[in-house]
Scaffold this motif. Structure first.
Motif, short mmCIF file in Angstrom:
data_model
loop_
_atom_site.label_atom_id
_atom_site.label_comp_id
_atom_site.label_asym_id
_atom_site.label_seq_id
_atom_site.Cartn_x
_atom_site.Cartn_y
_atom_site.Cartn_z
N ILE A 1 0.83 -1.04 0.08
CA ILE A 1 0.33 -0.12 -0.15
C ILE A 1 0.73 1.29 0.05
CG2 ILE A 1 -1.60 1.34 1.46
CD1 ILE A 1 -2.81 -1.43 2.19
N MET B 1 2.10 1.78 -3.41
CA MET B 1 0.84 2.35 -4.06
C MET B 1 0.76 3.93 -4.17
SD MET B 1 -1.93 -0.61 -3.66
CE MET B 1 -3.06 -0.08 -5.02
N VAL B 2 0.83 4.36 -2.65
CA VAL B 2 0.81 5.83 -2.48
C VAL B 2 1.79 6.45 -3.11
CG1 VAL B 2 0.54 7.39 -0.66
CG2 VAL B 2 -0.51 5.37 -0.47
N LYS C 1 -1.09 5.70 -7.15
CA LYS C 1 -2.37 4.67 -7.64
C LYS C 1 -3.62 5.40 -7.19
CE LYS C 1 0.62 1.70 -9.43
NZ LYS C 1 0.53 1.38 -10.72
N CYS D 1 -7.22 6.14 -5.93
CA CYS D 1 -7.68 5.93 -4.35
C CYS D 1 -8.34 4.65 -4.02
CB CYS D 1 -8.45 7.04 -4.07
SG CYS D 1 -7.83 8.85 -4.48
N ASP E 1 -8.43 1.65 -5.41
CA ASP E 1 -7.41 0.62 -5.47
C ASP E 1 -6.55 0.41 -4.09
OD1 ASP E 1 -8.43 -0.08 -7.94
OD2 ASP E 1 -6.58 0.85 -9.03
N ILE E 2 -6.23 1.73 -3.67
CA ILE E 2 -5.70 1.73 -2.38
C ILE E 2 -6.87 1.19 -1.17
CG2 ILE E 2 -4.42 3.12 -0.70
CD1 ILE E 2 -3.47 4.73 -3.06
N GLN F 1 -7.30 -2.39 -1.00
CA GLN F 1 -6.13 -3.15 -0.22
C GLN F 1 -6.24 -2.74 1.24
OE1 GLN F 1 -4.24 -5.63 -1.58
NE2 GLN F 1 -5.64 -4.91 -3.32
N VAL F 2 -6.72 -1.78 1.64
CA VAL F 2 -6.86 -1.15 3.15
C VAL F 2 -7.89 -2.11 3.74
CG1 VAL F 2 -7.55 0.21 4.76
CG2 VAL F 2 -5.88 0.95 3.22
#
Length: 119
Positions: free
Chosen positions: A47, A50-51, A55, A57, A59-60, A63-64
């Motif tokens: 993650i 990704m940040v 990437k 928002c 999609d992040i 994952q969270v």
């Protein structure tokens, strides 16, 4: 292995471990917990990447959510281990000594931990 077989095995292990010196309820599954936590750790690093890479928002956030679910699974396993090992052991100790406060303390500990998980 079914859930009832697992619970039965954990209870038997709890009695044995308590008699042998008081290991924690998760001790028999320690390696599995560590594998899961390492996998979660890798997801968190993913993650962060990704940040860094800007990437999308959603999609992040997806994952969270996956990490939260994985942490909840670990938490529930630990609660079950605590109940089947520590609370059962305290109940046995309480019965042996005639002191009901022993089991009440462990039940309160479990209730407090569950409360923290629900916040």
């Amino acid at each position: 292995m079914t859930m009832s077989e697992t619970t039965s095995n954990l209870t038997e292990a709890a009695v044995t471990e308590t008699a042998a010196g008081g290991a924690h309820g998760y001790t028999s599954d320690k390696e599995a917990y560590l594998r899961r936590l390492r996998r979660i750790e890798g997801q968190v690093r993913g993650i962060a990447r990704m940040v860094e890479e800007d990437k999308y928002c959603i999609d992040i956030l997806t994952q969270v959510a996956a990490i939260n679910k994985a942490l909840h699974a670990v938490s529930l396993g630990l609660v079950q281990d605590h109940m089947s090992h520590c609370v059962v052991g305290a109940a046995q100790e309480s019965e042996r000594t005639g002191n009901p406060e022993i089991v009440q303390a462990k039940v309160q500990e479990a209730a407090d931990a569950i409360g923290r998980l629900l916040r």
